[in-house]
Design an enzyme around this catalytic site. Structure first.
Site, PDB file in Angstrom:
ATOM      1  CB  CYS A   1      17.183 -15.557 -50.869  1.00  0.00           C
ATOM      2  SG  CYS A   1      18.360 -14.928 -52.050  1.00  0.00           S
ATOM      3  N   GLY A   2      20.146 -17.038 -49.606  1.00  0.00           N
ATOM      4  CA  GLY A   2      21.392 -16.753 -48.901  1.00  0.00           C
ATOM      5  C   GLY A   2      22.078 -15.485 -49.389  1.00  0.00           C
ATOM      6  CG  HIS A   3      21.732 -13.307 -53.421  1.00  0.00           C
ATOM      7  ND1 HIS A   3      20.553 -13.920 -53.811  1.00  0.00           N
ATOM      8  CD2 HIS A   3      21.605 -12.000 -53.795  1.00  0.00           C
ATOM      9  CE1 HIS A   3      19.769 -13.019 -54.399  1.00  0.00           C
ATOM     10  NE2 HIS A   3      20.387 -11.862 -54.405  1.00  0.00           N
TER      11      HIS A   3
ATOM     12  N   GLY B   1      23.496 -18.987 -51.791  1.00  0.00           N
ATOM     13  CA  GLY B   1      23.632 -19.274 -50.356  1.00  0.00           C
ATOM     14  C   GLY B   1      22.796 -20.452 -49.876  1.00  0.00           C
ATOM     15  CB  SER B   2      19.217 -21.323 -50.132  1.00  0.00           C
ATOM     16  OG  SER B   2      19.022 -20.949 -51.484  1.00  0.00           O
TER      17      SER B   2
ATOM     18  CG  ASP C   1      22.193 -17.259 -57.549  1.00  0.00           C
ATOM     19  OD1 ASP C   1      22.732 -16.136 -57.625  1.00  0.00           O
ATOM     20  OD2 ASP C   1      21.907 -17.803 -56.466  1.00  0.00           O
TER      21      ASP C   1
END
Ligand SMILES: O=C(O)[C@H]1NCC[C@@H]1O
Length: 372
Positions: free
Chosen positions: A125-127, A292-293, A287
């Site tokens: 999870c990028g965020h 991010g991902s 989202d």
């Protein structure tokens, strides 16, 4: 586990005396927990580009397992009731997102993390990484912050992600991270959707697998169409890919599942203008951030198609909120037999509050519920 860190850095930025006095009173009031049974669950809430992140730093029972991936299996099998308590109503909501801080087996990791959402546990999870980078520095999970950037090594279920947190005069700011090897799994795969007919998708991995489709295929626009219509189209794609395409990841079967579908504006040719996308993941969860991902996977796809070069930065915009991340491929690498790239993603997260959650045994709704 991190209680002492929280109290020593309860407000990393406050300097005004009156404000500090007011906060002492608030803290005393907060100490008086209401009637409850069992352990309190303590969280710090943040958001990155509008996407919530509830960071759970204490109150969980021991998470067993000798690796972050096995800890992910353990919470799914033994502690899933706590995900429902913290993600679902009345404490959360349908689109809530969580991060449980755990120990990592990697000596170079500053922290390990398990991600959770409305359906289960993600692998990347990028965020959350962008928010956790700030959190780790502000709450002193890393020793000796450095200016202009402090490196925070975050062990996610997909692997070690290196975050770099802007740090100046005691304050944290924007965060960039370097992804795990990201690769295109398949391009131009045709799947059959009951409601929409045959649809051609690309499938790419950025720590989690996503299917990508231009929203125009459904007569939709990621920035102006109704969220419900975008969710319906994306969910139909996700269900079709899940049932018709077998995914594979070279390092672990735990990573080989489709996390969601990202609808795009189709602007994949390089441009300095932003390109918008909307990610629908887990159980039709939306989202609010550019994902991010998903940016990682989309950059890998654009690189694979020869649409961008190494170090060419693109701006990715959330169809939901207009918030932006940047992304660029910084290095070629391999993931098993797949040609892969390391992607750098940048964004900014903000604090929204802290909470100490409790449960009362008489409360029939304490275990959590969702309204769709
Ligand atoms: O930024 C991300 O990668 C994530 N946000 C919610 C869904 C994805 O895990």
């Amino acid at each position: 586990m991190f209680n002492y860190l929280i109290s020593s850095a309860a407000d990393p930025y406050s300097s005004h005396q009156q404000l500090q006095i007011a906060e002492v009173k608030l803290t005393e009031m907060e100490m008086q927990l209401p009637p409850h049974e069992g352990d309190e669950l303590s969280v710090v809430d943040m958001h990155t580009g509008g996407e919530p992140l509830r960071i759970i730093h204490s109150g969980y029972p021991e998470v067993k397992g000798d690796s972050v991936l096995s800890k992910r299996r353990y919470v799914r099998e033994h502690l899933d009731h706590l995900r429902r308590v913290l993600m679902f109503e009345p404490r959360g909501h349908y689109d809530m997102y969580g991060a449980l801080v755990v120990d990592s087996e990697l000596p170079e990791a500053d922290l390990g993390v398990l991600f959770m959402h409305n359906e289960g546990y993600s692998t990347m999870c990028g965020h959350a990484v962008i928010a956790l980078g700030r959190f780790a520095v502000d709450y002193k999970l890393v020793k000796e912050p450095q200016s202009p950037e402090t490196q925070v090594n975050i062990h996610c279920p997909c692997g070690l992600v290196k975050a770099f947190v802007e740090y100046s005069e005691g304050k944290t700011g924007g965060v960039r991270f370097l992804s795990v090897p990201a690769f295109t799994f398949a391009t131009d795969v045709t799947v059959s959707l009951e409601r929409f007919g045959d649809v051609t998708v690309d499938i790419s991995y950025g720590g989690a697998f996503y299917a990508f489709v231009d929203a125009k295929r459904f007569g939709l626009d990621v920035t102006t169409s109704r969220t419900r219509d975008l969710v319906d189209a994306a969910t139909a794609v996700t269900n079709a890919v899940k049932s018709q395409v077998k995914l594979y990841h070279p390092t672990s079967d735990d990573l080989a599942f489709l996390y969601g579908t990202i609808l795009t504006d189709g602007k994949d040719d390089y441009s300095s203008d932003p390109t918008a996308n909307m990610c629908v993941f887990a159980e039709a969860q939306v989202d609010r951030s550019p994902t991010g991902s998903g940016v990682t996977a989309r950059v890998a796809l654009q690189y694979h198609r020869g649409l961008i070069r190494l170090n060419q930065t693109r701006t990715f915009q959330s169809g939901a909120t207009g918030s932006q991340f940047t992304g660029r491929a910084v290095e070629e690498t391999k993931c098993g037999d797949f040609k892969a790239v390391v992607v750098e993603v940048s964004g900014r997260a903000f604090y929204t509050g802290v909470s100490r959650f409790v449960q009362e045994p008489e409360d029939k709704l304490t275990h959590g519920f969702l309204l769709k």
